[in-house]
Design an enzyme around this catalytic site. Structure first.
Site: not given
Ligand code: PAF
Length: 281
Positions: A29, A32, A35-36, A60, A150, A187
């Site tokens: 989403m 970034l 982790g991304h 969502q 996560k 994020s």
């Protein structure tokens, strides 16, 4: 660096790729973080082509404020992706491109995986996640798709989605990447003040102690200990802590032999919702 905004642009690019070539998909989403980056690097190392999607999926979100405040940083994201490789395709559609008529999620049957923890506190969240991920799978037809642990419950839901919809993609879970003080990268961390961001390392500290206790104490006694710890903490508000079977995600009271468990937690800090989890055995 190609940033594709429409399904047609995406199709026109994908059609150029030989059918025998492996495509890795990293759905995101945006906003970034490292982790991304770890997901994208893994995808690049395992596939000849990689698509990163950037789409803040409205179906969502069960909370309007959370959706509105979700950070949108497309230029930075494109820059960060191009520093990993300039061969990556970025798919960043608008909401109307994905939901041309109605912003609505599909309804799935996930055998109870969506009813506990995140599912209990965020109505229809997983129906929304599955709606967009299924759409991305259909559009891109990736060989492999990458998701961070996560969101472990989300990872289990996607595995179930692939099973029930018979989608030929390998779903790959990737280890949680943490900030210096232990907070799982997200994020949403950007919305925390520097002080609380550091203090939120307490969430991971608690999970690590829960793991130590797991060999010696019952799940109920660990749960009680965790809630007491958070009652004493003036900065963080506990929403839930559960010890659950990793397959069924059913919160467990009694340990069963040969069963893998994880501890899951959701916490509010400065009105920002943070989640995390840890493997216990
Ligand atoms: O984990 C996320 O960022 C999102 O839930 C996902 C998988 C990109 C679907 O919108």
């Amino acid at each position: 660096m190609l940033v594709l905004k429409t399904k047609k642009e995406l199709r026109d690019e994908l059609i150029k790729i030989d059918a025998s070539v492996d495509i890795g998909l990293v759905p995101t989403m945006g906003a970034l973080h490292l982790g991304h980056v770890s997901l994208i690097r893994k995808a690049v190392s395992q596939n000849q082509y990689v698509v990163v999607s950037i789409f803040v999926n409205p179906t969502q979100f069960n909370n309007v404020e959370d959706l509105e405040k979700y950070p949108k940083t497309l230029d930075n994201d494109v820059h960060l992706i191009s520093s990993i490789s300039d061969q990556i395709l970025i798919f960043a559609p608008s909401v109307s491109e994905i939901y041309p008529t109605k912003i609505i999620h599909k309804n799935y049957e996930f055998a109870g995986l969506d009813k506990v923890m995140e599912g209990e506190f965020r109505a229809n969240h997983f129906n929304g996640v599955a709606t967009i991920v299924e759409e991305l799978f259909k559009l891109i037809q990736p060989t492999r798709a990458y998701f961070g642990e996560k969101d472990f419950q989300q990872l289990r839901i996607i595995q179930k989605l692939v099973e029930i919809q018979k989608i030929p993609v390998e779903v790959i879970g990737c280890e949680i990447v943490r900030e210096d003080h232990g907070l799982a990268m997200s994020s949403r961390n950007e919305r925390l003040s520097a002080t609380i961001r550091q203090k939120a390392g307490f969430v991971y500290e608690t999970l690590k102690t829960a793991k130590e206790k797991f060999g010696m104490e019952s799940a109920t006694s660990i749960k009680d200990w965790v809630s007491k710890k958070f009652q004493e903490n003036e900065n963080l508000k506990l929403e839930y802590f559960e010890i659950a079977d990793v397959e069924t995600l059913t919160p467990s009271k009694k340990k069963i032999d040969n069963t893998k468990y994880r501890a899951f937690i959701a916490v509010y800090a400065e009105q920002v919702r943070l989640i995390d989890n840890i493997a216990l055995n």
